[in-house]
Design a protein around this motif. Sequence first.
Motif, mmCIF file in Angstrom:
data_model
loop_
_atom_site.group_PDB
_atom_site.id
_atom_site.type_symbol
_atom_site.label_atom_id
_atom_site.label_comp_id
_atom_site.label_asym_id
_atom_site.label_seq_id
_atom_site.Cartn_x
_atom_site.Cartn_y
_atom_site.Cartn_z
ATOM 1 N N UNK A 3 0.851 -1.188 0.000
ATOM 2 C CA UNK A 3 0.000 0.000 0.000
ATOM 3 C C UNK A 3 0.879 1.228 0.000
ATOM 4 N N UNK A 4 0.398 2.274 -0.604
ATOM 5 C CA UNK A 4 1.178 3.496 -0.688
ATOM 6 C C UNK A 4 0.592 4.586 0.185
ATOM 7 N N UNK A 5 1.219 5.748 0.144
ATOM 8 C CA UNK A 5 0.765 6.885 0.926
ATOM 9 C C UNK A 5 -0.055 7.857 0.077
ATOM 10 N N UNK A 6 -0.107 7.612 -1.230
ATOM 11 C CA UNK A 6 -0.817 8.503 -2.143
ATOM 12 C C UNK A 6 -2.008 7.794 -2.764
ATOM 13 N N UNK A 7 -2.869 8.574 -3.383
ATOM 14 C CA UNK A 7 -3.971 8.027 -4.166
ATOM 15 C C UNK A 7 -3.515 7.929 -5.612
ATOM 16 N N UNK A 8 -3.677 6.762 -6.212
ATOM 17 C CA UNK A 8 -3.301 6.546 -7.604
ATOM 18 C C UNK A 8 -4.552 6.228 -8.406
ATOM 19 N N UNK A 9 -4.478 6.399 -9.735
ATOM 20 C CA UNK A 9 -5.574 6.035 -10.625
ATOM 21 C C UNK A 9 -5.168 4.811 -11.413
ATOM 22 N N UNK A 10 -5.985 3.777 -11.335
ATOM 23 C CA UNK A 10 -5.713 2.529 -12.044
ATOM 24 C C UNK A 10 -6.003 2.734 -13.532
ATOM 25 N N UNK A 11 -5.049 2.425 -14.441
ATOM 26 C CA UNK A 11 -5.306 2.597 -15.869
ATOM 27 C C UNK A 11 -6.247 1.532 -16.436
ATOM 28 N N UNK A 12 -6.502 0.456 -15.693
ATOM 29 C CA UNK A 12 -7.387 -0.597 -16.179
ATOM 30 C C UNK A 12 -8.853 -0.242 -16.049
ATOM 31 N N UNK A 13 -9.244 0.371 -14.916
ATOM 32 C CA UNK A 13 -10.654 0.687 -14.679
ATOM 33 C C UNK A 13 -10.897 2.175 -14.476
ATOM 34 N N UNK A 14 -9.834 2.976 -14.474
ATOM 35 C CA UNK A 14 -9.903 4.431 -14.267
ATOM 36 C C UNK A 14 -10.530 4.808 -12.931
ATOM 37 N N UNK A 15 -10.423 3.942 -11.933
ATOM 38 C CA UNK A 15 -10.871 4.244 -10.584
ATOM 39 C C UNK A 15 -9.653 4.508 -9.715
ATOM 40 N N UNK A 16 -9.876 5.149 -8.581
ATOM 41 C CA UNK A 16 -8.748 5.485 -7.714
ATOM 42 C C UNK A 16 -8.349 4.282 -6.852
ATOM 43 N N UNK A 17 -7.078 4.255 -6.515
ATOM 44 C CA UNK A 17 -6.536 3.277 -5.577
ATOM 45 C C UNK A 17 -6.254 4.064 -4.302
ATOM 46 N N UNK A 18 -7.062 3.874 -3.249
ATOM 47 C CA UNK A 18 -6.886 4.673 -2.031
ATOM 48 C C UNK A 18 -5.561 4.366 -1.328
ATOM 49 N N UNK A 56 10.851 2.965 -16.501
ATOM 50 C CA UNK A 56 10.660 3.046 -15.056
ATOM 51 C C UNK A 56 9.942 4.334 -14.670
ATOM 52 N N UNK A 57 10.244 5.419 -15.360
ATOM 53 C CA UNK A 57 9.560 6.695 -15.091
ATOM 54 C C UNK A 57 8.084 6.624 -15.476
ATOM 55 N N UNK A 58 7.748 5.801 -16.460
ATOM 56 C CA UNK A 58 6.363 5.681 -16.937
ATOM 57 C C UNK A 58 5.599 4.560 -16.241
ATOM 58 N N UNK A 59 6.021 4.161 -15.060
ATOM 59 C CA UNK A 59 5.331 3.069 -14.358
ATOM 60 C C UNK A 59 3.924 3.485 -13.954
ATOM 61 N N UNK A 60 3.059 2.496 -13.872
ATOM 62 C CA UNK A 60 1.653 2.722 -13.536
ATOM 63 C C UNK A 60 1.249 1.832 -12.377
ATOM 64 N N UNK A 61 0.348 2.340 -11.561
ATOM 65 C CA UNK A 61 -0.185 1.610 -10.419
ATOM 66 C C UNK A 61 -1.535 1.033 -10.811
ATOM 67 N N UNK A 62 -1.684 -0.293 -10.663
ATOM 68 C CA UNK A 62 -2.885 -1.011 -11.058
ATOM 69 C C UNK A 62 -3.509 -1.666 -9.836
ATOM 70 N N UNK A 63 -4.846 -1.812 -9.843
ATOM 71 C CA UNK A 63 -5.478 -2.707 -8.891
ATOM 72 C C UNK A 63 -4.959 -4.106 -9.212
ATOM 73 N N UNK A 64 -4.745 -4.910 -8.201
ATOM 74 C CA UNK A 64 -4.246 -6.268 -8.425
ATOM 75 C C UNK A 64 -5.204 -7.055 -9.316
ATOM 76 N N UNK A 65 -6.491 -6.911 -9.064
ATOM 77 C CA UNK A 65 -7.479 -7.657 -9.867
ATOM 78 C C UNK A 65 -7.508 -7.164 -11.314
ATOM 79 N N UNK A 66 -7.347 -5.873 -11.545
ATOM 80 C CA UNK A 66 -7.330 -5.343 -12.915
ATOM 81 C C UNK A 66 -6.123 -5.876 -13.684
ATOM 82 N N UNK A 67 -4.961 -5.946 -13.027
ATOM 83 C CA UNK A 67 -3.770 -6.461 -13.692
ATOM 84 C C UNK A 67 -3.922 -7.951 -13.978
ATOM 85 N N UNK A 68 -4.446 -8.716 -13.027
ATOM 86 C CA UNK A 68 -4.578 -10.161 -13.214
ATOM 87 C C UNK A 68 -5.656 -10.503 -14.249
#
Length: 125
Positions: A73-88, A109-121
Motif C-alpha cells: 500500500x502506498x501513501x498517495x492516491x493513484x488512478x488505475x489505468x485498467x478501470x480508471x478508478x482510484x486506488x486509495x 521506469x519513469x512511466x510506471x503505472x499503479x494497477x489494482x491487483x485484480x485489474x492487472x490479473x
Amino acid sequence: MREASSGELRGSLTFRLRPAAGRRRYSLLMARRSSKRPYSAAHRPLDLGRLSSVPRTQTGPGGADFTVRRLRGGAKTYTCPGCNRSIPPGTPHVVAWSNESLFGADRGLEDRRHWHTSCWERRLW
C-alpha cells in the motif's frame, strides 16, 4: 604481569577499567550484548508477504514485457489505468512498467503505472 590501561586492546575486545567500590583493584567493564534479540529468544519467522514485492517479468499490454512489483500500500492516491478508478492510500496493489521502452529502461521506469491487483490479473488493458 603488568596491568592493562584503559582502552588498550586485549585480543579483539576493547575494555576500560574502573575502580571497584572501596577497593584498590580495578574491575573490567565489557561491552554489553545487543538487546535487539536476546540469545534465548526465538528467531522471527520469515514474512512471506515481503517476498511478494520482488520484481517479476510478465507480459503486459500489447504483448510487451513488463516488470511487475506488488506493493502493500502506498501513501498517495493513484488512478488505475485498467478501470480508471482510484486506488486509495494503504490499499495493496501492483506497480508495472515496460521493459521495452523506446527511450531506454530508465524511461520505462519513469512511466510506471499503479494497477489494482485484480485489474492487472484480469488483463484489463
